[in-house]
Motif scaffolding. Structure first.
Motif, PDB file in Angstrom:
ATOM      1  N   THR A 174       0.830  -1.205   0.000  1.00  0.00           N
ATOM      2  CA  THR A 174       0.000   0.000   0.000  1.00  0.00           C
ATOM      3  C   THR A 174       0.866   1.258   0.000  1.00  0.00           C
ATOM      4  O   THR A 174       0.360   2.354   0.036  1.00  0.00           O
ATOM      5  CB  THR A 174      -0.938   0.031   1.232  1.00  0.00           C
ATOM      6  OG1 THR A 174      -0.134   0.128   2.402  1.00  0.00           O
ATOM      7  CG2 THR A 174      -1.804  -1.216   1.303  1.00  0.00           C
ATOM      8  N   GLN A 216      -0.614  -5.125 -12.273  1.00  0.00           N
ATOM      9  CA  GLN A 216      -0.898  -4.413 -11.026  1.00  0.00           C
ATOM     10  C   GLN A 216       0.338  -3.694 -10.499  1.00  0.00           C
ATOM     11  O   GLN A 216       1.411  -4.272 -10.398  1.00  0.00           O
ATOM     12  CB  GLN A 216      -1.365  -5.408  -9.969  1.00  0.00           C
ATOM     13  CG  GLN A 216      -1.898  -4.761  -8.705  1.00  0.00           C
ATOM     14  CD  GLN A 216      -3.390  -4.530  -8.769  1.00  0.00           C
ATOM     15  OE1 GLN A 216      -4.078  -5.139  -9.572  1.00  0.00           O
ATOM     16  NE2 GLN A 216      -3.884  -3.643  -7.936  1.00  0.00           N
ATOM     17  N   SER A 217       0.175  -2.426 -10.140  1.00  0.00           N
ATOM     18  CA  SER A 217       1.336  -1.662  -9.699  1.00  0.00           C
ATOM     19  C   SER A 217       1.331  -1.379  -8.208  1.00  0.00           C
ATOM     20  O   SER A 217       2.371  -1.133  -7.620  1.00  0.00           O
ATOM     21  CB  SER A 217       1.399  -0.330 -10.443  1.00  0.00           C
ATOM     22  OG  SER A 217       0.215   0.414 -10.219  1.00  0.00           O
ATOM     23  N   LYS A 218       0.145  -1.365  -7.618  1.00  0.00           N
ATOM     24  CA  LYS A 218       0.118  -1.130  -6.174  1.00  0.00           C
ATOM     25  C   LYS A 218      -1.215  -1.616  -5.623  1.00  0.00           C
ATOM     26  O   LYS A 218      -2.119  -1.958  -6.374  1.00  0.00           O
ATOM     27  CB  LYS A 218       0.356   0.338  -5.849  1.00  0.00           C
ATOM     28  CG  LYS A 218      -0.859   1.196  -5.928  1.00  0.00           C
ATOM     29  CD  LYS A 218      -0.745   2.353  -4.963  1.00  0.00           C
ATOM     30  CE  LYS A 218      -1.317   2.071  -3.615  1.00  0.00           C
ATOM     31  NZ  LYS A 218      -0.840   2.881  -2.548  1.00  0.00           N
ATOM     32  N   LEU A 219      -1.318  -1.644  -4.302  1.00  0.00           N
ATOM     33  CA  LEU A 219      -2.536  -2.123  -3.684  1.00  0.00           C
ATOM     34  C   LEU A 219      -3.162  -1.010  -2.854  1.00  0.00           C
ATOM     35  O   LEU A 219      -2.465  -0.141  -2.343  1.00  0.00           O
ATOM     36  CB  LEU A 219      -2.227  -3.335  -2.803  1.00  0.00           C
ATOM     37  CG  LEU A 219      -1.701  -4.520  -3.611  1.00  0.00           C
ATOM     38  CD1 LEU A 219      -1.166  -5.598  -2.691  1.00  0.00           C
ATOM     39  CD2 LEU A 219      -2.784  -5.098  -4.514  1.00  0.00           C
ATOM     40  N   THR A 220      -4.469  -1.067  -2.765  1.00  0.00           N
ATOM     41  CA  THR A 220      -5.177  -0.030  -2.035  1.00  0.00           C
ATOM     42  C   THR A 220      -5.888  -0.638  -0.840  1.00  0.00           C
ATOM     43  O   THR A 220      -6.530  -1.672  -0.946  1.00  0.00           O
ATOM     44  CB  THR A 220      -6.196   0.664  -2.953  1.00  0.00           C
ATOM     45  OG1 THR A 220      -5.492   1.174  -4.084  1.00  0.00           O
ATOM     46  CG2 THR A 220      -6.878   1.810  -2.235  1.00  0.00           C
ATOM     47  N   GLU A 250      -1.319   2.299 -15.063  1.00  0.00           N
ATOM     48  CA  GLU A 250      -0.806   0.947 -15.311  1.00  0.00           C
ATOM     49  C   GLU A 250      -0.731   0.670 -16.809  1.00  0.00           C
ATOM     50  O   GLU A 250       0.177  -0.019 -17.279  1.00  0.00           O
ATOM     51  CB  GLU A 250      -1.681  -0.089 -14.591  1.00  0.00           C
ATOM     52  CG  GLU A 250      -1.388  -0.120 -13.086  1.00  0.00           C
ATOM     53  CD  GLU A 250      -2.404  -0.890 -12.255  1.00  0.00           C
ATOM     54  OE1 GLU A 250      -2.115  -1.107 -11.065  1.00  0.00           O
ATOM     55  OE2 GLU A 250      -3.485  -1.245 -12.764  1.00  0.00           O
ATOM     56  N   ASP A 285       2.383   2.119 -17.694  1.00  0.00           N
ATOM     57  CA  ASP A 285       3.466   1.232 -17.226  1.00  0.00           C
ATOM     58  C   ASP A 285       3.733   0.143 -18.252  1.00  0.00           C
ATOM     59  O   ASP A 285       4.882  -0.154 -18.595  1.00  0.00           O
ATOM     60  CB  ASP A 285       3.075   0.523 -15.921  1.00  0.00           C
ATOM     61  CG  ASP A 285       3.048   1.453 -14.717  1.00  0.00           C
ATOM     62  OD1 ASP A 285       3.616   2.548 -14.799  1.00  0.00           O
ATOM     63  OD2 ASP A 285       2.467   1.045 -13.687  1.00  0.00           O
ATOM     64  N   CYS A 315       1.418   7.966  -5.017  1.00  0.00           N
ATOM     65  CA  CYS A 315       0.628   7.107  -4.130  1.00  0.00           C
ATOM     66  C   CYS A 315      -0.300   6.167  -4.900  1.00  0.00           C
ATOM     67  O   CYS A 315      -0.617   5.084  -4.446  1.00  0.00           O
ATOM     68  CB  CYS A 315      -0.178   7.946  -3.142  1.00  0.00           C
ATOM     69  SG  CYS A 315      -1.686   8.655  -3.816  1.00  0.00           S
ATOM     70  N   ARG A 316      -0.760   6.614  -6.056  1.00  0.00           N
ATOM     71  CA  ARG A 316      -1.703   5.841  -6.869  1.00  0.00           C
ATOM     72  C   ARG A 316      -2.949   5.466  -6.094  1.00  0.00           C
ATOM     73  O   ARG A 316      -3.562   4.433  -6.339  1.00  0.00           O
ATOM     74  CB  ARG A 316      -1.042   4.601  -7.478  1.00  0.00           C
ATOM     75  CG  ARG A 316       0.042   4.978  -8.476  1.00  0.00           C
ATOM     76  CD  ARG A 316       0.315   3.896  -9.481  1.00  0.00           C
ATOM     77  NE  ARG A 316       1.369   4.321 -10.412  1.00  0.00           N
ATOM     78  CZ  ARG A 316       1.720   3.649 -11.481  1.00  0.00           C
ATOM     79  NH1 ARG A 316       1.123   2.516 -11.775  1.00  0.00           N
ATOM     80  NH2 ARG A 316       2.657   4.105 -12.280  1.00  0.00           N
ATOM     81  N   GLU A 317      -3.313   6.279  -5.125  1.00  0.00           N
ATOM     82  CA  GLU A 317      -4.627   6.084  -4.517  1.00  0.00           C
ATOM     83  C   GLU A 317      -5.383   7.398  -4.407  1.00  0.00           C
ATOM     84  O   GLU A 317      -6.270   7.552  -3.586  1.00  0.00           O
ATOM     85  CB  GLU A 317      -4.560   5.321  -3.193  1.00  0.00           C
ATOM     86  CG  GLU A 317      -3.485   5.743  -2.224  1.00  0.00           C
ATOM     87  CD  GLU A 317      -3.391   4.802  -1.024  1.00  0.00           C
ATOM     88  OE1 GLU A 317      -4.245   4.898  -0.155  1.00  0.00           O
ATOM     89  OE2 GLU A 317      -2.454   3.969  -0.968  1.00  0.00           O
TER      90      GLU A 317
END
Lengths: 689, 220, 248
Positions: free
Chosen positions: A289, A329-333, C35, C38, C58-60
């Motif tokens: 995260t 997938q590059s990151k998790l939330t 992505e 990417d 952060c990508r959120e």
């Protein structure tokens, strides 16, 4: 103690386990150390050396409630006129860095700060959702500094230092005052007073929050204070700069080598002290995260220069994250854990069952948490919930892309409470889920999976937050200090701000009072050597021009770490991981493909440098996990569990902080133990039954 | 920033003037005597404290200042905005040229303003300075008005100008009040927009009633 | 799905840039927009082409690092940050134009990356409450009505991404500045510096080369946090008040 004697000690405690795992391990060991034979070579000692014990020498030996005041009184002061002659470098502008920079700037020191983002406001502290703890006892519910201290020590599974935690609880009170004064818009009640909520199973309501964006609001507060000092010219800010090396002169930290990420220029900066506030290293897992840019380079480079790295294996895994949807997938939330209050977690009984979840009848569902833990059901602690999810997925019963997910089902809750009530309570989380997955969680069950979220380990520091290198201070998630083996919810923000606003500014003066130290510039041999090292590393990375991208290596490293040094660790797995990381690292240095030059904005080059350090860190994490043959907090060794599958500590053997010294390029890391003594809280085994 | 306040205040002054002007125009429906009397009364208003035509001159001076101030700030802000947005070729894409939500009125604010400025010059030549007389010259303002608006292209020109004024006011009035700090909540925003629509509508229709009545022979 | 992207490529600040087309086959609708980039970058790297540079962290949706103009709209078709935009918002076969924020005060550094440090300097000019560490009274010393605190919070959610500037036909930064002025101006702690804050921040904004606001509302329509247009009116109020008080 020789390696041999040490082996013996370990075997006593773990003879049974050793035998049980012996066969499998021997096979692995054969691969890892083909030249070594015999039982002793199977031990963890093959990968490390034991050094002398260490201890914190700064906490005064008085009643715990008096220690911080006593330390502030004992610490030498610097008079305001002299502060102008002293300089401090701070790396990182998250909560711990920005608050320290602002406060030291206000005090009159010359501060220089660096961040890799384009603005200090973007540090990853900004993404913290839940809240910040403080022992204000505004609720009159029996909270106190002592209770916050007690909860934190216990929550950390008795692997943190009492003095530090007590001080954290003490300063928590001031943090809220400070933040309110800066204009942080905490949630309020109709009477205009601050609202509190309870968090993470604690029995009191001590968490202050600003909707689901507490981290953002606290960071903006610190950022504004920092910008104010930049305007006042006490702080010089360098954005888009990444620290690549620490400069140590005559045993003291005196500067850093940074790369200007726009021009590629390699710069040296010098000061009387260096503070690392560069955050955690969860990105070693590739998927976490953490923000994409979070990295271990600053602390790792310091570690290579002699700073001890403490408890690297302590990682926190959060059970309710949105699962991976594909290879890209590059990151998790993360989604708030509160979802588990009303959602029911399940997987199909059979892994072959690929029906739409709504069509699977009750009888063919396995509500595995409710089944295995009837008393706590879906509300078991984070680590249990995470491990259970991993287990059912390992059995092939996971759902969604790649079979890495379990259902979190609100159908019952919607039926029971009505859609409106569910919407009011969880609406924003459902929206977030819908935005990312494109699925409507009101109609189909959500899919969740655990993800790496926080790292408790970090550079070793004493009570003053000084590392073992004089003049090198470490604050926030970058140090190891306050959370032991497991961090409680809403405590990360508290620690970052406590370190930055209140602790460091009252301890660093003790060191700086001896300054200003003799002037150092770029011509000093130590600086020349550090710059040379940076250049040669960059040149090497750019000259390989191999066949694999940086990300492909990082992903593979992440898989290894997740599989073997993730939620559940075994001796066998860790050994396998160590050898695979070593192989992968070798492959990286001969086959990575980084295009372009240094003299430009080169994001692949930035990532390559970070991944190179992650290999080394990942190996140390596995070694640390291997040596710690107990389960505690976020570190679960399959060999050390109760019959119910709960973490089993071995306080007799492992009640210490593992502080690792860099063993040289091809040498073994050296373990220094800092024994943990509990004078105020009695050590107990965690229990939920 | 002071420029924007100047812009807003001068704009509001002109809106006030327009409303008064429109009221006077509507006198045309009350007949020649009333209309001509109104025109004369404007000159005697304020006497004897002010000299003959004194108030009219005060109004003219204030208006001229407002126009100059409005135009000056408009052109300065325009050129600054042009530079700030990164020139005329901002985005390469040909998509979304119309913006996400912006109104036609906001698009035409600036060029519409230029159109109105040109019109005002024509209008002054026509009725105030009496230099051009489409439809025939006359001493009576009433007769001049009737003569002028009996010509179709004059009515067309006025129509275009008034539509431009309508759009200009639709966005301009809302913007001026916002610039002066009136838009403090979602409800206030709603009301300000309604007000801007209302004023724009009243002014446009109010000014177009006389010309069309004349063209259609309702007023002679 | 298969798509084509046309991306602004500019090797460095002083170079000429141009739009370059790339085919991106096999895009999953579940990919986030970044992505997708990417994946394209991985391929470009293996083909020996310089990967596309873009800011992101952060990508959120909270750090404010990312942000590109997609088909002429800042952050693209959903009112969210670029990182929270997913490919399911686009049709198979779509041609997507990707450009950096454009504004005089946001010079392009490389490809899709711009320099937004002007925002930091606007904050330096007064976007804070002077409360040196350790000087604070107890947090409950001054109760703040809930609705006031909520209003302050709504403005404080600004992430400083710069979409407002990129979308504004005047290249104005008013929504950004106004969000901070509203956040701090709504709170009792923010009152003592209210005048100097308005004058300082707006003055700096002009100095940075941002345009003036004409209240069109494109900023708020693309703002990922939905900062309302009313904040701009509040800024104007504070500013006029400060000018009338003759402070500075």
């Amino acid at each position: 103690m020789s390696d041999h004697e040490h082996d013996h000690d370990h075997e006593h405690g773990h003879g049974r386990l050793e035998n049980a795992l012996g066969k499998a391990r021997r096979a692995v060991e054969h691969l890892t150390h083909p030249t070594e034979h015999g039982f002793s070579s199977l031990d963890a000692d093959a990968v490390f050396e034991l050094g002398h014990d260490i201890a914190d020498t700064k906490a005064p030996q008085v009643e715990i409630g008096e220690r911080w005041d006593a330390r502030k009184f004992n610490a030498k002061l610097v008079n305001p006129a002299n502060r102008r002659k002293l300089s401090v470098i701070i790396v990182g502008t998250g909560l711990a860095g920005a608050s320290a920079a602002a406060t030291l700037g206000e005090a009159g020191y010359n501060v220089t700060t660096f961040c890799y983002q384009d603005s200090p406001r973007r540090a990853h502290s900004i993404a913290a959702q839940g809240g910040i703890n403080a022992a204000k006892n505004y609720r009159n519910d029996g909270d106190s500094v002592y209770r916050l201290f007690y909860d934190t020590v216990k929550g950390g599974d008795f692997r943190s230092r009492e003095s530090n935690v007590y001080r954290l609880a003490q300063t928590s009170v001031q943090i809220i005052d400070q933040c309110v004064a800066q204009g942080v818009p905490f949630a309020r009640e109709y009477g205009g007073l601050l609202d509190n909520r309870s968090f993470g199973g604690v029995q009191v309501s001590r968490t202050f929050y600003a909707r689901g964006q507490t981290g953002q609001q606290l960071l903006i507060g610190a950022y504004q204070a920092l910008e104010r000092q930049i305007a006042a010219k006490t702080v010089t800010m360098h954005t888009r700069h990444e620290m690549l090396e620490l400069i140590v002169v005559d045993g003291k930290a005196r500067g850093v080598v940074v790369r200007d990420m726009v021009s590629g220029e390699i710069e040296t900066h010098f000061a009387d002290a260096v503070v690392l506030a560069s955050g955690g290293y969860g990105n070693v897992f590739f998927l976490s995260t953490n923000a994409m840019g979070c990295n271990v380079t600053a602390t790792w480079r310091a570690h290579r220069k002699g700073a001890y790295f403490a408890n690297p294996c302590y990682t926190q895994i959060h059970p309710t994250c949105i699962p991976v949807s594909g290879d890209y997938q590059s990151k998790l939330t993360l989604m708030s854990e509160s979802l588990r209050n009303d959602g029911r977690i399940w997987v199909p009984l059979s892994g072959e069952d690929k029906r739409d979840p709504r069509e699977i009848p009750e009888a063919e569902r396995d509500y595995y948490l409710e089944r295995i833990y009837p008393a706590f059901g879906n509300l078991v602690p984070r680590d249990i919930a995470s491990r259970a999810a991993k287990n059912v997925c390992d059995e092939g019963r996971g759902v969604g892309p790649g079979g890495l997910g379990v259902y979190l089902d609100f159908a019952d809750a919607i039926q029971r409470l009505g859609r409106k009530a569910v919407e009011a309570k969880y609406g924003n989380l459902f929206d977030m889920y819908a935005q990312i997955t494109g699925e409507n969680p009101y109609e189909t069950p959500m899919r969740i999976y655990p993800a790496v979220h926080y790292t408790m380990g970090g550079l070793w520091v004493d009570y003053d937050l000084s590392s073992n290198i004089p003049g090198l201070y470490v604050t926030g998630e970058a140090n190891f200090s306050d959370h032991g083996a497991n961090r409680l919810g809403a405590s990360a923000l508290m620690q970052g701000l406590a370190d930055g606003y209140f602790v460091l500014p009252n301890t660093i003066n003790d060191y700086l009072s001896a300054g200003p130290f003799p002037k150092v510039d770029a011509t000093h041999p130590a600086a020349v050597e550090a710059v040379e090292a940076v250049h040669s590393r960059i040149d090497k990375l750019l000259s390989i021009r191999g066949t694999r991208t940086v990300d492909s290596f990082h992903r593979e490293l992440g898989h290894i770490m997740w599989d073997y040094c993730g939620m559940e660790r075994t001796e066998e797995g860790l050994r396998k991981a160590i050898s695979r990381i070593r192989e992968l690292k070798t492959e990286f240095w001969s086959d990575v493909n980084v295009l372009g030059t240094n003299e430009e904005l080169n994001q692949a080059l930035e990532r390559a440098g970070r991944v190179a350090d992650f290999f080394e860190l990942g190996e140390l994490m596995c070694i640390d996990a291997l040596v710690r043959r107990e389960s505690c907090g976020g570190h679960f060794r399959a060999e050390s569990q109760t019959e119910d599958g709960e973490a089993l500590r071995h306080d007799d053997e492992f009640a210490y902080v593992s502080a690792w010294e860099f063993g040289g390029e091809d040498g073994k890391p050296v373990l220094h133990k800092e024994p943990l003594v509990y004078e105020y809280v009695e050590m107990k085994q965690r229990s939920y039954k | 920033m002071a420029l924007k306040a100047l812009m807003a205040v001068s704009g509001l002054i002109m809106i006030g003037y327009l409303l008064a002007h429109m009221y006077g125009n509507l006198k045309v429906f009350a007949g020649q005597a009333s209309f001509d009397g109104y025109a004369e009364h404007l000159r005697t208003l304020g006497e004897p404290i002010l000299p003959h035509a004194g108030l009219l001159w005060i109004i003219r001076v204030v208006l001229l200042a407002a126009v100059l101030g409005h135009a000056y700030s408009a052109f300065s802000l325009w050129s600054r905005a042009h530079k700030a947005r990164g020139g005329s070729k901002r985005y390469q894409t040909s998509k979304s040229k119309l913006g996400v939500q912006r109104s036609y009125a906001s698009f035409t604010l600036r060029w519409g303003g230029v159109v109105i400025l040109l019109f005002v010059i024509f209008h002054l030549l026509h009725f105030t300075w009496n230099t051009i007389h489409p439809g025939g010259a006359a001493d009576s303002p009433y007769v001049r008005v009737v003569n002028g608006f009996s010509v179709w292209w004059v009515v067309l020109a006025y129509t275009l100008a008034m539509v431009a004024v309508g759009f200009h006011l639709r966005h301009g009035m809302w913007s001026a009040l916002t610039t002066l700090g009136a838009n403090t909540s979602a409800i206030a925003r709603h009301r300000l927009n309604l007000l801007a629509y209302a004023v724009a509508g009243v002014v446009t229709i109010g000014f177009l009633l006389p010309p069309y009545s004349i063209l259609l022979g309702l007023v002679t | 799905m298969n798509i084509t992207v046309r991306v602004w490529r500019q090797p460095h600040a002083d170079a000429e840039g141009q739009m370059v087309s790339y085919e991106v086959p096999d895009v999953s609708e579940h990919m986030s927009f970044l992505e997708m980039l990417d994946v394209l970058n991985e391929r470009l790297t293996m083909e020996g082409d310089d990967p596309i540079a873009f800011d992101h962290d952060c990508r959120e949706g909270i750090c404010g690092s990312c942000g590109v103009v997609i088909n002429g709209v800042a952050h693209g078709p959903q009112q969210t940050t670029t990182c929270q935009l997913h490919m399911r918002s686009f049709a198979d076969g779509a041609v997507i134009d990707i450009e950096p924020w454009r504004a005089e005060a946001f010079p392009v550094i490389k490809d899709l990356i711009v320099d937004r440090s002007a925002f930091d300097r606007i904050i330096q000019a007064g976007g804070f409450i002077s409360a040196p560490t350790g000087t604070a009274p107890d947090a409950h010393a001054a109760p703040i009505p809930k609705n006031q605190a909520d209003h302050a919070f709504d403005a404080a959610t600004c992430i400083g991404c710069g979409a407002c500037v990129a979308a504004c036909p005047n290249g104005s930064a008013m929504l950004f500045t106004a969000a901070k002025i509203t956040h701090l101006g709504m709170l009792p702690q923010g009152q003592p510096e209210r005048d100097s804050r308005a004058l300082g921040m707006v003055g700096q904004q002009d100095e940075e080369g941002f345009g003036g606001c004409t209240n069109i509302g494109e900023c708020t329509a693309v703002c990922p946090k939905g900062i309302p247009l009313e904040t701009i009116s509040r800024l104007n109020r504070d500013l006029l008040g400060a000018m009338l008080h003759g402070s500075r």
